[in-house]
Design a protein around this motif. Structure first.
Motif, short mmCIF file in Angstrom:
data_model
loop_
_atom_site.label_atom_id
_atom_site.label_comp_id
_atom_site.label_asym_id
_atom_site.label_seq_id
_atom_site.Cartn_x
_atom_site.Cartn_y
_atom_site.Cartn_z
N TYR A 86 -1.51 -0.57 0.47
CA TYR A 86 -2.36 0.59 -0.15
C TYR A 86 -1.49 1.75 -0.19
CZ TYR A 86 -5.63 3.96 -2.03
OH TYR A 86 -5.89 5.01 -2.87
N THR A 87 -1.38 2.16 1.24
CA THR A 87 -0.56 3.35 1.41
C THR A 87 0.89 3.48 0.88
OG1 THR A 87 -2.01 3.68 3.28
CG2 THR A 87 -0.01 4.99 3.22
N VAL A 88 1.61 2.37 1.04
CA VAL A 88 3.02 2.24 0.43
C VAL A 88 2.92 2.52 -1.01
CG1 VAL A 88 4.77 0.50 -0.05
CG2 VAL A 88 3.81 0.62 2.42
N LEU A 89 1.81 1.68 -1.69
CA LEU A 89 1.68 1.90 -3.36
C LEU A 89 1.45 3.21 -3.55
CD1 LEU A 89 -0.17 -1.29 -4.00
CD2 LEU A 89 2.36 -0.67 -4.79
N LYS A 90 0.45 3.99 -2.70
CA LYS A 90 0.20 5.25 -3.20
C LYS A 90 1.28 6.24 -2.76
CE LYS A 90 -3.42 6.80 -4.50
NZ LYS A 90 -3.78 6.96 -5.66
N ASN A 91 1.97 5.87 -1.93
CA ASN A 91 3.35 6.82 -1.76
C ASN A 91 4.58 6.54 -2.56
OD1 ASN A 91 3.06 8.90 0.66
ND2 ASN A 91 2.03 6.80 1.31
N CYS A 92 4.55 5.40 -3.29
CA CYS A 92 5.53 4.92 -4.27
C CYS A 92 5.61 5.78 -5.65
CB CYS A 92 5.30 3.54 -4.95
SG CYS A 92 6.31 2.86 -5.93
N ARG A 93 6.99 6.28 -5.82
CA ARG A 93 7.22 7.26 -6.95
C ARG A 93 7.47 6.65 -8.04
NH1 ARG A 93 10.61 12.19 -4.01
NH2 ARG A 93 8.83 13.00 -3.00
N ALA A 94 7.66 5.16 -8.12
CA ALA A 94 8.44 4.52 -9.34
C ALA A 94 7.00 4.49 -10.23
CB ALA A 94 8.63 2.93 -8.71
N ASP A 95 7.53 4.38 -11.75
CA ASP A 95 6.63 4.11 -12.67
C ASP A 95 6.74 2.76 -12.94
OD1 ASP A 95 6.26 6.75 -13.22
OD2 ASP A 95 7.92 7.01 -14.66
N LYS A 96 7.43 2.13 -12.57
CA LYS A 96 7.55 0.42 -12.77
C LYS A 96 7.61 -0.35 -11.32
CE LYS A 96 10.93 1.28 -15.64
NZ LYS A 96 12.07 0.96 -16.51
N ILE A 97 6.89 -1.17 -11.14
CA ILE A 97 7.16 -2.13 -9.76
C ILE A 97 7.07 -3.48 -10.31
CG2 ILE A 97 6.22 -0.23 -8.15
CD1 ILE A 97 3.65 -1.78 -8.02
N ILE A 98 7.71 -4.21 -9.48
CA ILE A 98 7.70 -5.74 -9.50
C ILE A 98 7.55 -6.21 -8.06
CG2 ILE A 98 8.84 -7.96 -9.74
CD1 ILE A 98 10.31 -6.60 -12.33
N LEU A 99 6.56 -6.95 -7.90
CA LEU A 99 6.25 -7.58 -6.51
C LEU A 99 5.85 -9.04 -6.23
CD1 LEU A 99 2.95 -7.26 -5.43
CD2 LEU A 99 3.75 -4.79 -5.68
N SER A 100 6.12 -9.57 -5.56
CA SER A 100 5.73 -10.89 -5.26
C SER A 100 5.01 -11.06 -3.69
CB SER A 100 6.78 -11.90 -5.45
OG SER A 100 7.86 -12.03 -4.56
N VAL A 101 3.94 -11.92 -3.64
CA VAL A 101 3.57 -12.13 -2.33
C VAL A 101 3.11 -13.69 -2.18
CG1 VAL A 101 2.31 -10.07 -2.24
CG2 VAL A 101 1.23 -11.93 -3.38
N PRO A 102 3.30 -14.31 -1.24
CA PRO A 102 2.80 -15.64 -1.05
C PRO A 102 1.19 -15.90 -1.17
CG PRO A 102 3.25 -14.63 1.15
CD PRO A 102 3.62 -13.82 0.27
N LEU A 103 0.71 -16.81 -1.79
CA LEU A 103 -0.87 -16.57 -2.03
C LEU A 103 -1.45 -17.32 -0.78
CD1 LEU A 103 -0.76 -17.71 -5.86
CD2 LEU A 103 -1.54 -15.64 -4.84
#
Length: 174
Positions: free
Chosen positions: A84-101
């Motif tokens: 969450y903290t990484v996402l809140k500090n992110c300045r990008a308007d666009k993100i692509i991310l993947s995670v293992p389920l």
């Protein structure tokens, strides 16, 4: 459609998803050190800059000091205590991310030799969706896929049809 081998299938699916949502003019901050996937992105003509291996739970300088229009994070968030903290500090308007389920039939990954290579989180898709929404992003596209293995047994059989990876494209809500 995709060669069913790891990491070839994952790389092909990921590159297709990137090409669908990002442009070659985007400056991409890719979380994690340079790796075969970020090298493939660069070879496809994307402007990719990787983080340097810093602990993103503690050091946000890469997120706040770089000029970037998009951020990618492929199988990184499960290694973070606080994505969450990484996402809140992110300045990008666009993100692509993947995670293992999270798979009900398989325990979370835990390296026995590398203490940094452990999964603090293995998400269910709804959990990652909520995390992104709480962080101020709107998900515009999603993709799940399987990761079969060439072994015998009930778990390998379940991996044939149970999605293992989840990828999203999201944009910051303005």
């Amino acid at each position: 459609m995709y060669e069913n081998t790891y990491p070839t299938k994952r790389f092909q699916i990921t590159l297709d998803f990137i090409e669908k949502h990002l442009s070659k003019s985007d400056q991409i901050l890719d979380l994690g050190v340079a790796n075969p996937l970020s090298n493939l992105m660069t070879a496809k003509g994307f402007d990719v800059h990787n983080t340097l291996g810093e602990d993103l739970d503690e050091d946000f300088s890469a997120l706040t000091s770089n000029n970037y229009t998009a951020m990618t994070a492929f199988e990184i968030f499960e290694h973070l205590l606080n994505p969450y903290t990484v996402l809140k500090n992110c300045r990008a308007d666009k993100i692509i991310l993947s995670v293992p389920l999270r798979l009900w039939f398989s325990p979370a990954y835990q390296s026995k030799t590398d203490l940094r290579d452990r999964h603090y989180h293995e998400f269910e898709s709804w959990q990652l969706d909520w995390l992104l929404e709480k962080s101020g992003y709107q998900i515009l596209d999603r993709r799940k896929w399987t990761n079969p293995v060439s072994k015998l047994g009930i778990r390998p059989l379940l991996r044939l049809f149970t999605p293992r990876y989840y990828m999203v494209y999201a944009e910051k809500i303005k």
